[in-house]
Write an enzyme that holds these catalytic residues in place. Structure first.
Site, PDB file in Angstrom:
ATOM      1  N   ASP A   1      -2.827  11.509  14.359  1.00 16.90           N
ATOM      2  CA  ASP A   1      -3.980  10.662  14.083  1.00 16.90           C
ATOM      3  C   ASP A   1      -4.105  10.508  12.564  1.00 16.90           C
ATOM      4  O   ASP A   1      -3.386  11.147  11.794  1.00 16.90           O
ATOM      5  CB  ASP A   1      -5.251  11.242  14.727  1.00 16.90           C
ATOM      6  CG  ASP A   1      -6.300  10.153  14.971  1.00 16.90           C
ATOM      7  OD1 ASP A   1      -6.187   9.076  14.368  1.00 16.90           O
ATOM      8  OD2 ASP A   1      -7.235  10.384  15.759  1.00 16.90           O
TER       9      ASP A   1
ATOM     10  N   GLU B   1     -16.374   6.634  15.860  1.00 20.52           N
ATOM     11  CA  GLU B   1     -16.074   8.040  15.598  1.00 20.52           C
ATOM     12  C   GLU B   1     -16.693   8.501  14.278  1.00 20.52           C
ATOM     13  O   GLU B   1     -16.876   7.722  13.368  1.00 20.52           O
ATOM     14  CB  GLU B   1     -14.552   8.223  15.528  1.00 20.52           C
ATOM     15  CG  GLU B   1     -13.896   7.224  14.600  1.00 20.52           C
ATOM     16  CD  GLU B   1     -12.451   7.532  14.256  1.00 20.52           C
ATOM     17  OE1 GLU B   1     -12.035   8.680  14.354  1.00 20.52           O
ATOM     18  OE2 GLU B   1     -11.755   6.593  13.848  1.00 20.52           O
TER      19      GLU B   1
END
Ligand code: BGC
Ligand code: BGC
Length: 596
Positions: free
Chosen positions: A294, A487
Site C-alpha cells: 500500500d 481513509e
C-alpha cells in the site's frame, strides 16, 4: 448407443481437464516468455519493475525511461488537467510511449482506485460504494457493474484497479466501512468473486478487461476500535474464518494482484509478515499473481528505510507503491541485493510475477489506450445499470402505515436535508478527489432532481436545506446522514446524527407533516432516539451519481429489496456488534430489510 455414451464421457472429461488448465494462472507459453525476458534483464531493470510511482511525484518524464518503472499510479485525486477522458488517455499513452523506449521495451502497468466506477474521472458513472453493493445481495449485478467500470477504465488506457476491497468490516467506527461489502465473510466472498470476474472478464487480454486487486491483506476491517491502519487482535483461527475467505474466493476467480494492508496482525505489520504473504498467500493458497504494497506503507515498518525495504521484499511484497522517493527506493534495493540482504531469487520471483500479469493482460501487444471506448464513459447505458444498483441497494428499515410507496400525484412534497441536492455528498469519498467533497463535483442526478423527474406535472416539489417551510405539504422527505470522507479521516467515535440533521428533523416535527427519512451514509448511524419521528426510513448508503434509483423505489416503480450488510446498533456502546455475537440485540439485525 453405448459407444456414443463412452465418447460423451471422454469428451466431458477432456472439457473438465481443459477447464482446470484455464483456471491456472500460469501458462507454459507465458512462463517461457518470462524466462527469455528475465535472462536479459539487469538488476537495475528488475528493481525498476518492482517500483510503483504516483504520477504526481515523477520529477521528469525521462525518469520513466531512466529507471524503467514497472508501474505508475494515480492516487486518489491525481487527475490530469483538464480532467476529461481524453486527457486521461493522452496521459496514459504518453507514459506508455516513454516506457516502450526503455532498453527492453517493457510496458508499464498503470493502476488506479476505480472502486465505485472510474471515480477519479469527471463524467464517469459512479456506482454505489461496496456497502451498498453488499446490500443488493445480487452478485450478478455487482459483476455487471464491474464490467462497466472495466470498460470505462480501459477507455482511458488504465490497466489495473485497486479493487475489490474485500475487507470484512467488524466495527462501524472504521472510516473505511463503506469500502466493505459487509460484516459477513460469506457475503464478502460472494461479492469478491463477482467483482474479480467483472473486472477481469473471461480473459485478461480482452481489451475490455482490466486486472483486479483484492485488498487489504489481511484483517483491515478487524482492527481494535475500528482504527484505520490499526491492529487486528485475533487468533489465527479467527483470522482465517473471518478475514481470509474473501481472498480464497478472489484467488479462485483468478485475481491478478493483491494489496497488503497497512494494519497489523497482533502487533506485527502485515507488510513485514512473511508468514502471511509468503507462506499463507503464495504458498498455501497458491497465489501466482503479484503482491503490491500500500501507499508508503513499508515506511511504517520498524527501522530505517533500507531496513523497511529489506523486511518488506523478504516478506514477499513484489511491487512497492513507493510512491514518491523512487531514487531512494531503487538505490537501496539494488544495494540490498548486492550485499546479499535480499536474494537474487526473491527479486526474480517478484519480477516474474509482475511480468506474468503484464503478459496475461496483453500489454506487450496492445500497450496503448483503446480510444474507441471513450464515448462509453458515463454513457446512458452505463447509468441505467448504476441506477439499478442504487434501487437494489436501498434498505427499507421502517414503513409506518405503509406510507411508502408515495403516490406520484401528491399535491406537494417538501424535500429537505443536506444530502438531498448534492452529488458530492451522495458519492462519498474516493470521488474525483481522495476524500471526496460536497457540491457539484461531477455529472449525475441528485436525489431531489430524481424526485422532481418522477412526480406528476401537478405535484409541487419544494425544497429547503433545513426542513423549514414544510408546513402544509402532504409529505416531507428528509435526506440526511454523512458528508464525504475516506481513509484516515473517516474514523468516528460518535455516529449520531449531526446538528444539521437534528435541526432538519426538528423543523419537520414542528411542521407536523409525515416524514420519510433517507440516509446517505457509509455505515449505520445512531438513530434510536429519532426513529419515532420518522414515518419511513430508507438507507441509501453512498449511492453515487444516479439519484433516479431512489425515486424508482420511493414512488413504487420498484419495491425495495436491499438487506442490511451490517448489523445496526442501538447506541455507540453496542459497537462492535456483529451477527453471531453472544447477546446479539441490535436495533436492526444483519439481513433485515422490508419490502412493499
Ligand atoms: C489506500 C489504498 C489505495 C492506495 C492508492 C492507500 O492509501 O489504503 O486502498 O489503493 O492508497 O490510492
Ligand atoms: C493519495 C491517495 C493515497 C493517500 C495516502 C493521497 O494523497 O491521493 O491515493 O491513498 O494520499 O495517504
Amino acid at each position: 448407443m453405448k459407444r456414443i455414451w463412452a465418447v460423451l464421457v471422454v469428451l466431458s472429461m477432456l472439457f473438465a481437464c481443459s477447464n482446470e488448465l484455464n483456471d491456472s494462472f500460469t501458462t507454459p507459453a507465458i512462463e517461457k516468455e518470462i524466462d527469455r525476458l528475465l535472462s536479459q534483464m539487469t538488476l537495475e531493470e528488475k528493481v525498476g519493475q518492482m517500483t510503483q510511482v504516483d504520477i504526481r511525484y515523477i520529477k521528469k518524464p525521462e525518469d520513466v525511461i531512466k529507471y524503467g518503472f514497472g508501474s505508475i499510479l494515480s492516487g486518489g485525486g491525481a487527475t490530469p488537467t483538464p480532467n476529461t477522458p481524453e486527457a486521461w488517455a493522452d496521459l496514459y499513452d504518453s507514459l506508455q510511449t516513454l516506457a516502450l523506449r526503455t532498453r527492453l521495451g517493457i510496458p508499464i502497468i498503470y493502476g488506479i482506485d476505480a472502486v465505485h466506477g472510474h471515480n477519479n474521472v469527471k463524467g464517469a458513472v459512479i456506482f454505489p460504494h461496496n456497502i451498498g453493493m453488499g446490500a443488493t445481495r445480487n452478485p450478478d449485478l455487482v459483476k455487471k457493474a464491474c464490467e462497466i467500470t472495466a470498460v470505462e477504465v480501459a477507455a482511458t488506457g488504465i490497466d489495473w484497479t485497486f479493487g475489490p476491497c474485500v475487507a470484512v468490516t467488524r466495527d462501524e467506527r472504521w472510516g473505511r466501512t463503506y469500502e466493505s461489502f459487509g460484516e459477513s465473510p460469506d457475503l464478502v466472498s460472494e461479492m469478491a468473486k463477482a467483482e474479480v470476474e467483472g473486472f477481469q472478464g473471461t480473459s485478461l487480454d480482452d481489451p475490455l478487461s482490466i486486472v483486479a486487486c483484492a485488498k487489504h491483506f489481511i484483517g483491515d476491517g478487524g482492527t481494535t476500535g475500528g482504527v484505520d491502519q490499526g491492529n487486528t487482535e485475533v487468533d489465527e483461527e479467527t483470522l482465517r474464518k473471518i478475514h481470509l475467505p474473501g481472498y480464497i474466493s478472489a484467488i479462485k476467480a483468478g485475481v491478478g494482484t493483491i494489496m497488503a494492508s497497512y494494519s497489523s496482525w497482533n502487533g506485527i505489520k502485515c507488510h513485514g509478515n512473511k508468514y502471511l504473504i509468503t507462506t499463507l498467500l503464495k504458498g498455501e493458497l497458491g497465489f501466482e499473481g503479484f503482491v503490491v504494497s500500500d501507499w508508503a506503507a513499508i515506511d511504517q515498518l520498524p527501522g530505517d528505510y533500507r531496513s523497511d525495504i529489506k523486511t518488506a521484499i523478504n516478506a514477499g511484497i513484489d511491487m512497492v507503491m513507493v510512491p514518491d522517493k523512487y531514487e531512494e527506493f531503487i538505490s537501496n534495493l539494488i544495494d540490498l541485493v548486492e550485499k546479499g540482504d535480499v536474494s537474487q531469487s526473491r527479486i526474480d520471483d517478484a519480477v516474474r510475477r509482475i511480468l506474468r500479469v503484464k503478459f496475461k493482460l496483453g500489454l506487450f501487444e496492445n500497450p496503448f489506450s483503446n480510444r474507441d471506448l471513450l464515448p462509453k464513459i458515463g454513457c446512458e447505458e452505463h447509468r441505467m445499470i448504476a441506477r439499478q444498483c442504487v434501487r437494489e441497494s436501498l434498505v427499507l428499515l421502517k414503513n409506518k402505515n405503509n406510507i411508502l410507496p408515495l403516490p406520484k400525484n401528491l399535491k406537494r412534497i417538501h424535500v429537505s436535508g443536506k444530502n438531498a441536492d448534492d452529488i458530492g455528498n451522495q458519492c462519498g469519498g474516493w470521488t474525483i478527489t481522495w476524500q471526496g467533497s460536497s457540491g457539484n463535483i461531477t455529472d449525475g442526478t441528485t436525489i431531489l432532481q430524481g424526485i422532481k423527474k418522477a412526480v406528476s406535472s401537478e405535484t409541487k416539489v419544494t425544497y429547503s436545506f433545513d426542513g423549514s417551510g414544510a408546513e402544509g405539504a402532504d409529505v416531507a422527505i428528509a435526506v440526511l446522514g454523512e458528508r464525504p470522507y475516506a481513509e484516515m479521516k473517516g474514523d468516528r467515535q460518535d455516529l449520531s446524527l449531526d446538528s444539521d440533521d437534528l435541526r432538519t428533523l426538528e423543523n419537520l416535527r414542528k411542521a407536523n407533516v409525515p416524514t420519510v427519512v433517507i440516509l446517505i451514509t457509509g455505515r449505520p448511524l445512531i438513530i434510536t432516539e429519532q426513529l419515532d419521528s420518522m414515518d419511513a426510513l430508507l438507507v441509501a448508503w453512498l449511492p453515487g451519481t444516479e439519484g433516479d434509483g431512489i425515486a424508482d423505489v420511493l414512488f413504487g416503480d420498484f419495491s425495495p429489496k436491499g438487506k442490511l450488510p451490517v448489523s445496526w446498533p442501538r447506541d455507540m456502546s453496542q459497537i462492535p456488534i456483529n451477527i453471531g455475537d453472544a447477546n446479539y440485540d441490535p436495533l436492526f439485525p444483519y439481513g433485515f430489510g422490508l419490502t412493499y
